[in-house]
Design a protein around this motif. Structure first.
Motif, short mmCIF file in Angstrom:
data_model
loop_
_atom_site.label_atom_id
_atom_site.label_comp_id
_atom_site.label_asym_id
_atom_site.label_seq_id
_atom_site.Cartn_x
_atom_site.Cartn_y
_atom_site.Cartn_z
N GLY A 96 50.08 -0.66 71.01
CA GLY A 96 50.16 0.68 70.47
C GLY A 96 50.85 1.62 71.44
N TYR A 97 50.68 2.90 71.21
CA TYR A 97 51.25 3.91 72.10
C TYR A 97 50.19 4.26 73.14
CZ TYR A 97 55.26 4.46 69.01
OH TYR A 97 56.41 4.23 68.29
N TRP A 98 50.08 3.38 74.13
CA TRP A 98 49.08 3.53 75.20
C TRP A 98 47.69 3.62 74.59
CZ3 TRP A 98 53.68 6.09 74.71
CH2 TRP A 98 54.68 5.58 75.52
N GLY A 99 47.44 2.67 73.68
CA GLY A 99 46.13 2.57 73.08
C GLY A 99 46.19 2.69 71.56
N ILE A 100 45.14 2.18 70.92
CA ILE A 100 44.99 2.31 69.46
C ILE A 100 43.55 2.72 69.21
CG2 ILE A 100 44.95 1.06 67.26
CD1 ILE A 100 47.11 -0.81 68.37
N LYS A 101 43.38 3.83 68.51
CA LYS A 101 42.04 4.28 68.19
C LYS A 101 41.55 3.51 66.96
CE LYS A 101 39.38 8.47 67.25
NZ LYS A 101 39.44 9.93 67.08
N VAL A 102 40.39 2.92 67.05
CA VAL A 102 39.82 2.17 65.92
C VAL A 102 38.50 2.84 65.52
CG1 VAL A 102 38.99 -0.06 65.11
CG2 VAL A 102 40.93 0.05 66.71
N THR A 103 38.45 3.32 64.29
CA THR A 103 37.31 4.10 63.83
C THR A 103 36.64 3.40 62.65
OG1 THR A 103 38.58 6.07 64.41
CG2 THR A 103 36.62 6.42 63.06
N ALA A 104 35.34 3.26 62.74
CA ALA A 104 34.58 2.63 61.65
C ALA A 104 34.80 3.40 60.35
CB ALA A 104 33.09 2.64 61.99
N GLY A 105 35.01 2.66 59.28
CA GLY A 105 35.12 3.28 57.97
C GLY A 105 36.51 3.75 57.61
N SER A 106 37.42 3.83 58.59
CA SER A 106 38.80 4.22 58.27
C SER A 106 39.55 3.04 57.69
CB SER A 106 39.53 4.70 59.52
OG SER A 106 39.06 5.94 59.92
N THR A 107 40.50 3.35 56.84
CA THR A 107 41.34 2.29 56.29
C THR A 107 42.67 2.28 57.02
OG1 THR A 107 40.32 2.49 54.12
CG2 THR A 107 42.48 1.44 54.19
N TYR A 108 43.00 1.15 57.61
CA TYR A 108 44.26 0.97 58.33
C TYR A 108 45.19 0.15 57.45
CZ TYR A 108 41.75 2.70 62.40
OH TYR A 108 41.03 3.49 63.26
N THR A 109 46.37 0.65 57.23
CA THR A 109 47.33 -0.04 56.37
C THR A 109 48.32 -0.79 57.26
OG1 THR A 109 47.12 1.79 54.83
CG2 THR A 109 48.97 0.31 54.49
N ALA A 110 48.27 -2.11 57.18
CA ALA A 110 49.13 -2.94 58.04
C ALA A 110 50.17 -3.65 57.18
CB ALA A 110 48.28 -3.97 58.79
N SER A 111 51.34 -3.85 57.76
CA SER A 111 52.37 -4.62 57.05
C SER A 111 53.31 -5.25 58.06
CB SER A 111 53.14 -3.73 56.07
OG SER A 111 53.82 -2.72 56.78
N PHE A 112 53.98 -6.29 57.61
CA PHE A 112 55.04 -6.91 58.43
C PHE A 112 55.85 -7.84 57.53
CE2 PHE A 112 51.26 -9.55 58.84
CZ PHE A 112 51.73 -10.83 58.59
N HIS A 113 57.00 -8.23 58.05
CA HIS A 113 57.85 -9.20 57.35
C HIS A 113 57.87 -10.47 58.21
CE1 HIS A 113 59.79 -6.06 54.70
NE2 HIS A 113 59.24 -5.32 55.65
N TYR A 114 57.91 -11.61 57.57
CA TYR A 114 58.02 -12.85 58.36
C TYR A 114 58.93 -13.83 57.62
CZ TYR A 114 55.14 -15.58 55.13
OH TYR A 114 54.68 -16.24 54.02
N ARG A 115 59.47 -14.75 58.41
CA ARG A 115 60.19 -15.88 57.81
C ARG A 115 60.13 -17.06 58.78
NH1 ARG A 115 65.58 -17.46 58.54
NH2 ARG A 115 66.51 -16.57 60.43
N PHE A 116 60.21 -18.24 58.25
CA PHE A 116 60.32 -19.45 59.07
C PHE A 116 61.79 -19.80 59.15
CE2 PHE A 116 55.92 -19.46 57.97
CZ PHE A 116 55.26 -20.16 59.00
#
Ligand code: AHR
Length: 597
Positions: A99-119
């Motif tokens: 992250g940017y010198w850390g990632i705040k993780v809060t109970a009950g919050s929704t974090y939206t993650a995404s990425f692209h991958y290929r083999f």
């Protein structure tokens, strides 16, 4: 001191007087822009270098490299993260982002993650990728498995939400993507454009970090100056901020080498700025690049055409008619058919650095832009009336970084300005050092790390002068606005923050006091002593018939002051908002008003 207040206003106060100056100077990426992953798309990095892996690290022995992909995820994002799962591994193997010198993780919050991958090589492999958040020592905070297959070498996108049930005890956390080491032994996977968003301000997709945005919105700003500052200008012509590279899908934003020593994702792009302005109820004061790069290059007059057209397109993106302009049609396609409000456009930034070429650059830009946009006011950025520009600028942007004492002693700065139809944007100001011989020096020689009561009360004294001169000063903004304390390019800043919290400064509370206590007309009063230590201004809010008196005592000794109000009837009580050392918040007191005239 006895101060007599006039009942008759001398001038209206523009509704645009108090606002914010923004540029990405350790403030956008990793700051106001809520994206949590640093170096999420390997933009503008050199493949196969250690630097290209900034903010990423292997989990359990994976082999990582950033490669120029033979099949890039998009033409704007040519690089991918190559992850090789070595043979013989067991357990989760993959990659983590700090992250940017850390990632705040809060109970009950929704974090939206995404990425692209290929083999890169197709095979019969089928398995799963685990997407998660972990503490720095590998304790899982939340995770979710996603099925994947190596059947194709084409890119696939994964979108997941993460809902931690417990908050992390610190911000030293990582976003992780892992495969089962035994099952995926020997596999190579390419990844591109990762993203992780917490909830955003007003739930805007690709939006703003809630605590920072809320702190800024609570100032009640009427404008937001964007996108700079030096970060508009940049060191080279090629690296300049270009609006069209900042709009549309993130896959089509290449990013750029910003002017403050790091890569800008341009995730916080022009449309995102405009939505943010709309969400807060402020108007953009937008700058266009004016043909000069800070490395020293001025574009020759004969070659300015494409840059002027780019500025026309930029303004059309904000206010144009979608039926007449492709830039405006692009805005409409992004969900905003109506134009955004735009009154002022700044032509460059601090063009006193190249005044000899600003003469033709200002002329050519403004002549063309004024013909296209007759209702826009164009702001010049050279020194006032030096050089003489044509067409004659009716607005100038004035910047001043000085000592607290300078600000206190210059509250009459604008009183002597000729009233000749020219108006002024005090676009950047701050007391940044106590050393007048080395204003831009280091903390060792007096540079402030954070605003102080001394610097903020000096600025407040200056601001009383801005109200008194609001017949010619139409806007003013402290600068810079924001900084991440772990990676700062400039001090002091109005609001500091880290991965977990926001730290408003003494100057923030001064700005907020002025902004939230606006009048719409100025009431002349006995003038303060320009070389004294006590300064004031008196305004009236006609809608509520309130008289608002602002006082700055720039020294640490008490100073009695009496205001004599010229009204037959005055309420017997009022409210005093007092900002005192060593308190860190504003205190409201009821005050008794003894004299009814
Ligand atoms: O606010 C920091 C910098 O100061 C701005 O980028 C520039 O305009 C000024 O010199």
């Amino acid at each position: 001191v006895a101060v007599s207040v006039s009942a008759t206003a001398s001038h209206p106060i523009p509704s645009t007087l108090w606002g914010q100056m923004f540029e990405d100077i350790s403030s956008g990426d990793g700051g106001l822009y809520a994206e949590l992953l640093q170096n999420r798309a390997f933009q503008q990095v050199t493949p196969n270098t250690t630097a290209a892996l900034n903010a990423w690290h292997p989990v359990n022995g994976a082999t990582l490299s950033v490669v120029a992909d033979t099949v890039p995820v998009s033409s704007a994002l040519p690089n991918s993260l190559q992850v090789v799962i070595p043979a013989g591994k067991t357990g989760p193997v993959g990659v983590g982002n700090e992250g940017y010198w850390g990632i705040k993780v809060t109970a009950g919050s929704t974090y939206t993650a995404s990425f692209h991958y290929r083999f890169p090589t197709a095979s019969a492999f089928k398995g799963s990728i685990t997407v998660g958040l972990q503490t720095a020592i590998g304790h899982s905070l939340v995770s979710t498995p996603v099925p994947i297959t190596a059947a194709s070498t084409a890119w696939a996108q994964v979108n997941v939400t993460l809902r931690p049930t417990a908050s992390a005890s610190s911000t030293a956390n990582n976003f992780t993507i892992t495969l089962d080491g035994a099952a995926a032994s020997g596999q190579t996977v390419h990844f591109a454009l990762f993203s992780l968003f917490p909830p955003t301000f007003k739930n805007r997709p690709n939006g703003m970090r809630v605590d920072i945005a809320t702190t800024l919105a609570e100032m009640g700003p009427s404008f937001f100056r964007l996108p700079g500052g030096n970060n508009l200008v940049s060191e080279t012509v090629a690296q300049r901020w270009q609006w069209n590279a900042t709009v549309g899908p993130l896959l089509s934003r290449p990013g750029r080498v910003g002017d403050w020593g790091y890569i800008n994702t341009d995730g916080l792009g022009l449309m995102d700025y405009l939505n943010w302005c709309e969400d807060v109820g402020m108007e953009a004061i937008m700058a266009v690049w004016s043909g000069f790069a800070l490395g020293g290059t001025s574009v020759a007059e004969a070659s300015l055409g494409p840059y002027i057209q780019q500025a026309i397109d930029q303004i059309n993106f904000v206010i144009g008619d979608p039926a007449k302009s492709s830039a405006a049609a692009l805005r409409a396609s992004l969900g905003h058919a109506a134009p955004f409000p735009l009154t002022y456009v700044e032509v460059g930034n601090e063009d006193f650095f190249a005044s000899s070429t600003y003469t033709y650059r200002w002329h050519d830009f403004v002549t063309a832009l004024q013909a296209e946009f007759p209702n826009i006011h164009f702001i010049a950025t050279s020194n006032t009336f030096n050089p003489i520009l044509s067409p004659n600028p009716l607005q100038y942007d004035v910047h001043v970084y000085q000592t607290p004492t300078w600000f206190a002693q210059n509250s009459f700065f604008y009183d002597g300005f000729e009233r000749n139809a020219t108006t002024y944007f005090e676009g950047e100001y701050a007391a940044i050092s106590t050393n007048s011989s080395d204003i831009f020096g280091s903390p060792a020689t007096g540079r402030l790390t954070f605003p102080t009561m001394q610097s903020s009360s000096g600025e407040a004294a200056f601001m009383t002068g801005l109200e008194r001169n609001a017949d010619i000063v139409f806007s003013a903004s402290y600068a810079p606005l924001l900084n991440h304390v772990a990676n700062s390019q400039w001090t002091p800043n109005l609001v500091s923050f880290d991965a977990g919290a926001v730290y408003p400064s003494t100057s923030y509370y001064v700005q907020k006091l002025f902004s939230l206590n606006r009048g719409d007309e100025y009431l002349p009063s006995t003038l303060p002593n320009p070389t004294g230590t006590l300064f004031w201004s008196v305004v009236r809010k006609t809608s509520t018939r309130q008289i608002i008196i602002k006082i700055s005592n720039t020294v640490g000794t008490a100073a009695p002051v009496t205001f004599v109000l010229p009204f037959r009837t005055v309420a017997s009580t009022g409210t005093a908002q007092v900002y005192l050392f060593p308190f860190t918040t504003v205190h409201d007191f009821d005050v008794w008003i003894p004299n009814r005239c």
